[in-house]
Design a protein around this motif. Structure first.
Motif, short mmCIF file in Angstrom:
data_model
loop_
_atom_site.label_atom_id
_atom_site.label_comp_id
_atom_site.label_asym_id
_atom_site.label_seq_id
_atom_site.Cartn_x
_atom_site.Cartn_y
_atom_site.Cartn_z
N MET A 191 0.82 -1.21 0.00
CA MET A 191 0.00 0.00 0.00
C MET A 191 0.85 1.26 0.00
N LEU A 192 2.01 1.19 0.62
CA LEU A 192 2.92 2.33 0.55
C LEU A 192 3.35 2.58 -0.88
N ILE A 193 3.65 1.49 -1.60
CA ILE A 193 4.01 1.61 -3.02
C ILE A 193 2.87 2.26 -3.79
N GLY A 194 1.62 1.79 -3.56
CA GLY A 194 0.47 2.34 -4.26
C GLY A 194 0.26 3.81 -3.98
N THR A 195 0.44 4.20 -2.71
CA THR A 195 0.26 5.61 -2.33
C THR A 195 1.37 6.49 -2.92
N VAL A 196 2.60 6.07 -2.76
CA VAL A 196 3.74 6.90 -3.17
C VAL A 196 3.86 6.97 -4.69
N ASN A 197 3.48 5.89 -5.38
CA ASN A 197 3.61 5.90 -6.84
C ASN A 197 2.83 7.03 -7.50
N VAL A 198 1.68 7.37 -6.91
CA VAL A 198 0.89 8.48 -7.47
C VAL A 198 1.72 9.76 -7.46
N TYR A 199 2.39 10.04 -6.33
CA TYR A 199 3.21 11.24 -6.22
C TYR A 199 4.51 11.10 -7.02
N LEU A 200 5.03 9.88 -7.10
CA LEU A 200 6.26 9.64 -7.85
C LEU A 200 6.07 10.03 -9.32
N PHE A 201 4.99 9.55 -9.91
CA PHE A 201 4.78 9.82 -11.34
C PHE A 201 4.18 11.20 -11.58
N LYS A 202 3.34 11.65 -10.65
CA LYS A 202 2.71 12.97 -10.83
C LYS A 202 3.73 14.09 -10.63
N ASP A 203 4.63 13.94 -9.65
CA ASP A 203 5.53 15.04 -9.30
C ASP A 203 6.99 14.77 -9.70
N PHE A 204 7.52 13.59 -9.36
CA PHE A 204 8.92 13.30 -9.67
C PHE A 204 9.14 13.20 -11.18
N PHE A 205 8.26 12.44 -11.86
CA PHE A 205 8.37 12.29 -13.31
C PHE A 205 7.51 13.28 -14.08
N GLY A 206 6.57 13.97 -13.40
CA GLY A 206 5.71 14.95 -14.05
C GLY A 206 4.76 14.35 -15.07
N ASN A 207 4.31 13.13 -14.81
CA ASN A 207 3.45 12.45 -15.78
C ASN A 207 2.52 11.48 -15.06
N ALA A 208 1.40 11.99 -14.54
CA ALA A 208 0.46 11.15 -13.79
C ALA A 208 -0.11 10.04 -14.65
N LYS A 209 -0.29 10.29 -15.94
CA LYS A 209 -0.90 9.29 -16.80
C LYS A 209 0.01 8.10 -17.06
N HIS A 222 11.26 9.66 -4.28
CA HIS A 222 11.95 8.57 -4.98
C HIS A 222 12.46 7.53 -3.99
N THR A 223 13.00 7.97 -2.87
CA THR A 223 13.49 7.04 -1.85
C THR A 223 12.35 6.21 -1.26
N LEU A 224 11.24 6.86 -0.98
CA LEU A 224 10.06 6.15 -0.46
C LEU A 224 9.57 5.09 -1.44
N ALA A 225 9.72 5.35 -2.73
CA ALA A 225 9.19 4.45 -3.75
C ALA A 225 10.15 3.31 -4.10
N THR A 226 11.40 3.36 -3.62
CA THR A 226 12.39 2.35 -4.03
C THR A 226 13.09 1.68 -2.85
N LEU A 227 13.82 2.46 -2.07
CA LEU A 227 14.62 1.88 -0.98
C LEU A 227 13.74 1.24 0.09
N VAL A 228 12.67 1.93 0.49
CA VAL A 228 11.81 1.40 1.55
C VAL A 228 11.20 0.05 1.15
N PRO A 229 10.61 -0.09 -0.06
CA PRO A 229 10.11 -1.42 -0.45
C PRO A 229 11.22 -2.48 -0.50
N ALA A 230 12.42 -2.11 -0.93
CA ALA A 230 13.52 -3.08 -0.99
C ALA A 230 13.82 -3.66 0.39
#
Length: 469
Positions: free
Chosen positions: A265-283, A426-434
């Motif tokens: 669920m952390l991945i699901g939550t953070v991925n929205v912000y990862l792609f919307k803000d970090f990558f600038g592409n929510a779609k 980015h750290t929340l979306a990668t290192l924490v799940p690892a």
């Protein structure tokens, strides 16, 4: 031998009535059950946080607090409902199926109400409305999900066929995920922003589809293992608790399931912000959703032969190790484009998809082990204990997710986030799940005792015991 004994005992426990053999209808029925469940579960897990922050304008930490409180309450509701169901006698349509039929309609209606936005109200009103609708929805979810999950252990007693049910259940959830994560962002976001009217439209569409799936589950599934109430040992709460305390597979599995839900669920939550803000592409989330489902579709045909040869524990742990490795690699590659990131991530999604394909079969084995220890067939209680652990995991993930997003400096409504905030996401979306997936891998390898040999012997012992009654 185990399969022959199981078929014989299933016929006798159905009151001597002829029932159709376990087959494709049951698999499809069980698929549709989680298809219906996950239309809203995945919608909520993936997009409710951003709906509350960007449409209602709520602080992420306040939303995290709501998720924490609601999930803890849901854990209590799960146990209460599981014990209630175990005190009911099976009717002509079974013990569990009727509750899916009765409670699915109020569940879906409440789910739609969560996404109603009344313009111009105060922050206090929006927070109160979120609390009321979200907690009611979660409580009603228990009244459908507990009987649905418990039902797997009475559809068939064969360990390999239960793995098939687990895989078909996961496939149903992934069909829902495919629709929501691929089509969802196209419906829910306008010009890369969450749109209130679009969210309500999406909730209505997914609600109608959920009802259709619940009805298909009810029609296609058959409960075959029905315990003879006249010979049933007298249950007591004390005996149940004592048995649960001795059930080592349950204790270990509850712990690793809680951790996995936190991670998932952390991945699901953070991925929205990862792609919307970090990558600038929510779609781009649509592509993630598509490939996540494709990874499961690719893995599903492999599961039954792999489990038959190596065992559930062995296959699940291999999938976890693969996923943990991929997320660690992604952490050390911070300059990937969105496309490159998704390409590598797909391998990790295949890894934890393998784990998800067999996870529900673990639960049915643990229910059997409880019967082996205590002589009590308490499907609802044992499954509700597992569901409680999942709800606690969701509570922790919701609270941690909101707090973590706030801690890295996310500001709702800002035109752009700071570089430090983007790196934190980015750290929340990668290192924490690892890290979390590595811990789960070690637990299942070294602490979980039901390997292939022990599970097969358990099925034989129970079939012989039931047949001797």
């Amino acid at each position: 031998m185990a399969q022959a004994l199981q078929k014989k005992v299933e016929t006798s426990q159905s009151g001597g009535k002829a029932v159709r053999p376990f087959g494709m209808k049951d698999k499809l029925g069980y698929l549709f059950g989680d298809f219906g469940n996950d239309f809203f579960f995945i919608l909520v897990a993936s997009f409710l946080m951003v709906y509350y922050t960007d449409v209602y304008g709520l602080n992420p930490a306040a939303v995290g607090g709501l998720f924490l409180i609601a999930r803890l309450w849901d854990a209590v509701a799960d146990i209460t409902w599981g014990r209630f169901i175990d005190t009911r006698k099976a009717g002509k349509n079974g013990k569990f199926r009727p509750w899916i039929f009765r409670m699915s309609f109020p569940l879906v209606i409440t789910g739609i109400l969560m996404f109603v936005h009344i313009p111009g109200m105060s922050d206090g009103f929006y927070l109160a409305y979120a609390y009321v609708t979200y907690i009611i929805w979660g409580t009603l979810y228990s009244t459908v999900n507990i009987p649905y999950g418990s039902m797997a252990s009475v559809i068939t007693g064969d360990p390999v066929e239960r793995t098939a049910l687990s895989s078909w259940r996961t496939l149903g959830g992934n069909f829902a995920g495919l629709i929501i994560n691929v089509v969802g962002p196209m419906i829910l976001f306008v010009d890369n922003k969450a749109d209130a009217n679009r969210f309500l439209l999406g909730a209505i569409i997914f609600g109608v589809l959920a009802i259709a799936c619940y009805m298909a589950c009810y029609k296609l599934s058959v409960e075959r293992i029905v315990m003879d109430e006249t010979n049933k040992p007298k249950a007591s709460f004390g005996k149940t608790v004592k048995g649960l305390g001795k059930n080592r597979p349950l204790i270990v599995f509850l712990t690793l399931s809680l951790l996995f839900l936190v991670c998932f669920m952390l991945i699901g939550t953070v991925n929205v912000y990862l792609f919307k803000d970090f990558f600038g592409n929510a779609k781009a989330l649509s592509m993630v959703g598509l490939l996540q489902s494709v990874a499961v579709f690719v893995g599903m045909p492999m599961i039954r032969p792999l489990v038959s040869k190596f065992g559930k524990k062995e296959v699940a742990s291999a999938g976890l190790l693969l996923a943990a490795t991929v997320y660690a690699v992604l952490f050390f590659l911070p300059n990937l484009t969105a496309t490159q990131f998704i390409a590598v991530l797909t391998v990790g999604m295949f890894g934890y998809g393998i784990f998800n394909l067999v996870i529900w079969a673990f639960v049915t084995d643990i229910i059997d082990y409880h019967e082996y220890l205590t002589g009590l067939r308490e499907d609802g209680t044992v499954y509700s204990i597992y569901s409680m652990a999942r709800k606690i995991g969701q509570a922790v993930a919701g609270g941690v997710g909101g707090a973590a997003i706030a801690a890295v400096g996310y500001h709702a409504g800002a035109d752009a986030q700071s570089a430090e905030t983007l790196q934190g996401i980015h750290t929340l979306a990668t290192l924490v799940p690892a890290v979390i997936l590595t811990v789960i891998f070690l637990m299942i390898v070294f602490l979980y005792p039901l390997n292939k040999k022990r599970t097969e012997q358990l099925a034989i012992d129970l079939a012989e015991r039931r047949n001797s009654k």
